[in-house]
Design an enzyme around this catalytic site. Structure first.
Site, PDB file in Angstrom:
ATOM      1  CB  CYS A   2     -29.521  28.103  16.719  1.00  0.00           C
ATOM      2  SG  CYS A   2     -30.280  27.508  15.201  1.00  0.00           S
ATOM      3  NE  ARG A  27     -27.733  25.988  21.880  1.00  0.00           N
ATOM      4  CZ  ARG A  27     -28.623  25.305  22.578  1.00  0.00           C
ATOM      5  NH1 ARG A  27     -28.234  24.551  23.580  1.00  0.00           N
ATOM      6  NH2 ARG A  27     -29.902  25.366  22.284  1.00  0.00           N
ATOM      7  CD1 TRP A  75     -26.554  21.773  13.317  1.00  0.00           C
ATOM      8  CD2 TRP A  75     -28.711  21.363  13.631  1.00  0.00           C
ATOM      9  NE1 TRP A  75     -26.786  20.457  13.001  1.00  0.00           N
ATOM     10  CE2 TRP A  75     -28.092  20.185  13.183  1.00  0.00           C
ATOM     11  CE3 TRP A  75     -30.084  21.346  13.898  1.00  0.00           C
ATOM     12  CZ2 TRP A  75     -28.789  18.996  12.991  1.00  0.00           C
ATOM     13  CZ3 TRP A  75     -30.771  20.165  13.705  1.00  0.00           C
ATOM     14  CH2 TRP A  75     -30.121  19.008  13.253  1.00  0.00           C
ATOM     15  CG  ASN A 101     -32.151  27.797  20.110  1.00  0.00           C
ATOM     16  OD1 ASN A 101     -31.988  27.483  21.276  1.00  0.00           O
ATOM     17  ND2 ASN A 101     -32.320  26.906  19.174  1.00  0.00           N
ATOM     18  N   GLY A 102     -34.903  27.977  17.915  1.00  0.00           N
ATOM     19  CA  GLY A 102     -36.188  27.297  18.091  1.00  0.00           C
ATOM     20  C   GLY A 102     -36.915  27.193  16.767  1.00  0.00           C
ATOM     21  CD  GLU A 489     -25.390   1.413  16.915  1.00  0.00           C
ATOM     22  OE1 GLU A 489     -24.809   1.002  15.899  1.00  0.00           O
ATOM     23  OE2 GLU A 489     -25.142   2.517  17.437  1.00  0.00           O
ATOM     24  CE  LYS A 493     -22.186   3.519  19.255  1.00  0.00           C
ATOM     25  NZ  LYS A 493     -22.816   3.632  18.022  1.00  0.00           N
ATOM     26  CD  GLU A 496     -18.530   3.342  17.312  1.00  0.00           C
ATOM     27  OE1 GLU A 496     -18.497   3.950  16.235  1.00  0.00           O
ATOM     28  OE2 GLU A 496     -19.510   3.407  18.081  1.00  0.00           O
ATOM     29  CG  HIS A 512     -25.169 -22.265  12.128  1.00  0.00           C
ATOM     30  ND1 HIS A 512     -25.367 -23.588  11.789  1.00  0.00           N
ATOM     31  CD2 HIS A 512     -26.409 -21.738  12.248  1.00  0.00           C
ATOM     32  CE1 HIS A 512     -26.661 -23.832  11.701  1.00  0.00           C
ATOM     33  NE2 HIS A 512     -27.313 -22.722  11.981  1.00  0.00           N
ATOM     34  CE  LYS A 611     -20.794  12.338  15.504  1.00  0.00           C
ATOM     35  NZ  LYS A 611     -21.352  11.080  16.029  1.00  0.00           N
TER      36      LYS A 611
HETATM   37  C1  G6P Z   1     -18.011   7.002  11.437  1.00  0.00           C
HETATM   38  C2  G6P Z   1     -18.575   7.335  12.811  1.00  0.00           C
HETATM   39  C3  G6P Z   1     -19.794   6.449  13.096  1.00  0.00           C
HETATM   40  C4  G6P Z   1     -20.823   6.622  12.001  1.00  0.00           C
HETATM   41  C5  G6P Z   1     -20.226   6.348  10.616  1.00  0.00           C
HETATM   42  C6  G6P Z   1     -21.163   6.749   9.507  1.00  0.00           C
HETATM   43  O1  G6P Z   1     -17.476   5.735  11.453  1.00  0.00           O
HETATM   44  O2  G6P Z   1     -17.592   7.135  13.809  1.00  0.00           O
HETATM   45  O3  G6P Z   1     -20.365   6.836  14.335  1.00  0.00           O
HETATM   46  O4  G6P Z   1     -21.892   5.736  12.223  1.00  0.00           O
HETATM   47  O5  G6P Z   1     -19.023   7.103  10.426  1.00  0.00           O
HETATM   48  O6  G6P Z   1     -21.319   8.129   9.569  1.00  0.00           O
HETATM   49  P1  G6P Z   1     -22.546   8.916   8.974  1.00  0.00           P
HETATM   50  O7  G6P Z   1     -22.258  10.362   9.295  1.00  0.00           O
HETATM   51  O8  G6P Z   1     -22.565   8.650   7.505  1.00  0.00           O
HETATM   52  O9  G6P Z   1     -23.775   8.410   9.650  1.00  0.00           O
END
Ligand code: G6P
Length: 616
Positions: A2, A27, A75, A101-102, A489, A493, A496, A512, A611
């Site tokens: 927070c 935050r 948060w 916060n905490g 993954e 990365k 992306e 294959h 995001k």
């Molecule tokens: C978007 C983001 C990814 C994320 C995916 C699923 O594509 O760019 O980084 O993994 O959505 O999002 P979520 O919030 O459901 O984990």
């Protein structure tokens, strides 16, 4: 996480507090609030669900006068995001307002005690308990606010940075910290508080960074007074420092990008994720969702995991975990496919949705479908009170803290961590794991944050390596077992944020098809820590080598065989195989980050991505 802000000076506090909150919105931003003492000594508290801008609008027709105030952007950890759980919290008599916060760990014990003394509570938060305890100390023992805060903090365990003000006293703010960030700004006849310097840098560059366990009185026209929780008589002289950094540097905590900051936050976010769940001394895992619904999992015909993007990769690791440790069959499916495939769902299925944001449209639709057909719905998500959280029958928050960088990093490792904790505690209930195996893995889990820190020591090595590979147009990532989803993954990365094409593949499946792509230009990242398939992956490495591919291997410290075959390698510490994805993904995150930076990409806001994908 927070954000907290405070102000006392000659100016009107409200606009300064709002500006500070806006700076701290990274935050958390699920609710916000402000408390002000006006000229007449009234203590006004205003709160809203939503962002700081919502708070600002809400206050448009309110009395927002006053030259002292505290404010908070939340948060959620304890209690859903809502107006009543938002800070500042009032004490029972409404004479005190507090921001925090905490996490106050022993809040339930204190709450019980206060209820026995006739106190009633307006929220579900741990914070309100501290506020009421301060009031109790003031009333019972006839203490000043400063002394009451001191005595109350002696009773609490946990993490906090707090700000406290009282009615009829426009001249005092009390603050303190323990394991949560706090900075005090010292301006000309004015003082500021902030969770970090970004909240106050516009007003002053002179700051004090209080230490854990210090309790501080800020009084108009007087010197700041600091005492120690350990020893009331010990008085500390405030040490004023100059902030050197720019505002932008500070918001990112000195890192160049949020993504890098979030990569380096992983030991901390994992600690928060395991807090109260992993009992480090007893070597036990207590996970409420599994404690309560273990029998539903025990009777489940199968587990279906559904998610998108990085969360789907975490789900794939979940399959290895639940099948190996709990002997429950698991299916993992991309949510957008699942929802439109007319899947067979049984009422005795357990459906697990994984989502960082809790708002991904396809994941929500898949959940709704499974729910309609009677499956038990379990959620793993980061954002408290999100749509995913609301749709579930039960679930576990990852508590990773807000993730700002579009490429997900700390969300992934905390999701895997939750899946590990779920599988272990379920396996224990189902007796599908031997006691000694359970204790060995739990012991290793206790060391996981320190092992990530060790990988960070390799960051310069990884950065140098990344420069070599910026030429590449394609990458192949290979892995087996628990580390096959990690390869996927790693590839995601890289795609992306650097816009280099990359594929994650099961290492043995390479022959294959993808093997045809390999030539001396092609970088191949092999995730090959030393576990039961080591010899198999060694053969895959040799197959790549024979075709002159440029191998970057992720190996266990002390590895000899794979290192002999590879041009480049990054060592990671040894751990239990089922925990290895939490370590092996870290160098891949760093590698993609540094390649993207070397290529001049906009790492935090890569093109075409969002995001949170709330459309299908
Ligand atoms: C978007 C983001 C990814 C994320 C995916 C699923 O594509 O760019 O980084 O993994 O959505 O999002 P979520 O919030 O459901 O984990």
């Amino acid at each position: 996480m927070c954000g907290i802000v405070g102000y006392m000076g000659k100016q009107q506090a409200f606009p300064i507090l709002i500006k500070g909150l806006q700076r701290l919105e990274y935050r958390g931003y699920d609710s916000a609030g402000v408390a002000l003492v006006n000229e007449n000594g009234d203590l006004n508290v205003y709160k809203t669900k939503g962002k700081v801008s919502d708070l600002e609008n809400f206050c448009a027709d309110k009395d927002i006068t006053g030259t002292v105030g505290i404010a908070h952007t939340r948060w959620a950890t304890h209690g859903e995001p809502s107006k009543r759980n938002a800070h500042p919290h009032y004490s029972q008599s409404k004479n005190i307002a507090l921001i925090h916060n905490g996490i106050i760990e022993n809040y339930l014990t204190i709450k019980k005690f206060l209820i026995s003394k006739g106190y009633t509570f307006q929220s579900e938060t741990d914070t309100e308990v501290l506020c009421q305890l301060i009031e109790y100390m003031m009333q019972e023992h006839n203490l000043t606010l400063y002394d009451a805060v001191y005595q109350a903090l002696k009773q609490v365990t946990g993490a906090y940075s707090i700000g406290v003000i009282e009615r009829n006293n426009p001249n005092t703010i009390i603050t303190s910290k323990m394991s949560s960030p706090l900075v005090i700004g010292v301006g000309r006849e004015e003082f500021l508080l902030g969770s970090d310097a970004s909240a106050i840098i516009e007003f002053t560059k002179n700051v004090i960074y209080p230490k854990d366990g210090q309790v501080i009185r800020i009084e108009r026209g007087k010197e700041i007074e600091i005492c120690c929780l350990e020893d009331r008589e010990q008085k500390i002289k405030p040490e004023i420092q100059q902030i050197q950094l720019s505002l932008e540097d500070i918001e990112k905590g000195g890192f160049d990008h949020f993504m890098l900051k979030e990569i380096f936050e992983q030991p901390k976010s994992l600690s928060l994720c395991m807090n109260g769940r992993l009992q480090r001394e007893k070597k036990e895992i207590i996970l409420n969702g599994i404690q309560e619904y273990g029998d539903v999992f025990a009777k489940a015909r199968r587990i279906i995991i559904s998610a998108c993007g990085t969360s789907w990769h975490a789900g794939l690791i979940g399959k290895y975990l639940f099948e190996a440790l709990c002997r429950i069959p698991v299916e993992v499916e991309v949510a957008s496919e699942f929802r439109y495939r007319n899947p067979v769902i049984y009422p005795d299925d357990v459906f697990i949705a994984i989502s960082q944001s809790g708002e991904t449209a396809d994941t929500l639709a898949a959940m709704e479908l499974a729910k309609k057909q009677g499956a038990f719905i379990y959620g793993i998500c980061n954002v408290v009170g999100s749509s995913v959280a609301r749709l579930t029958d039960s679930g576990t928050y990852t508590h990773a803290g807000p993730e700002i960088g579009v490429a997900s990093t700390k969300a992934f490792t905390t999701q895997v961590c939750v899946l590990v904790m779920m599988a272990l505690s379920l396996a224990k209930q189902l007796k599908t794991i031997k006691d000694e195996d359970y204790h060995r893995i739990v012991t290793e889990l206790c060391n996981i944050e320190a092992k990530i820190e060790k990988i960070f020591e390799k960051k310069d090595e990884i950065k140098e390596m990344s420069k070599i590979f910026t030429y590449a147009r394609n990458f192949l990532y290979l892995g087996r077992g628990y580390n096959y989803p990690v390869a996927m993954e790693g590839a995601l990365k890289l795609k992306e944020i650097s816009y280099i094409h990359a594929e994650g593949y099961p290492a043995a499946e390479m022959k294959h098809g993808p093997i045809a792509l390999i030539d001396e230009e092609m970088p191949i990242v092999v995730v090959a820590p030393h576990y039961h398939l080591y010899n198999k992956i060694l053969s895959n490495v040799q197959e790549v080598k024979a075709r002159k591919g440029r191998i970057i291997a992720i190996v266990t410290e002390g590895d000899t065989e794979i290192k002999k075959q590879t041009d480049y390698y990054i060592e990671i510490p040894k751990t239990e195989e089922c925990l290895s994805p939490i370590l092996s993904v870290i160098p891949l995150q760093l590698l993609s980050y540094y390649i993207a930076v070397a290529k001049g990409r906009d790492v935090d806001k890569p093109r075409n991505l969002a995001k949170s994908v709330t459309v299908e």
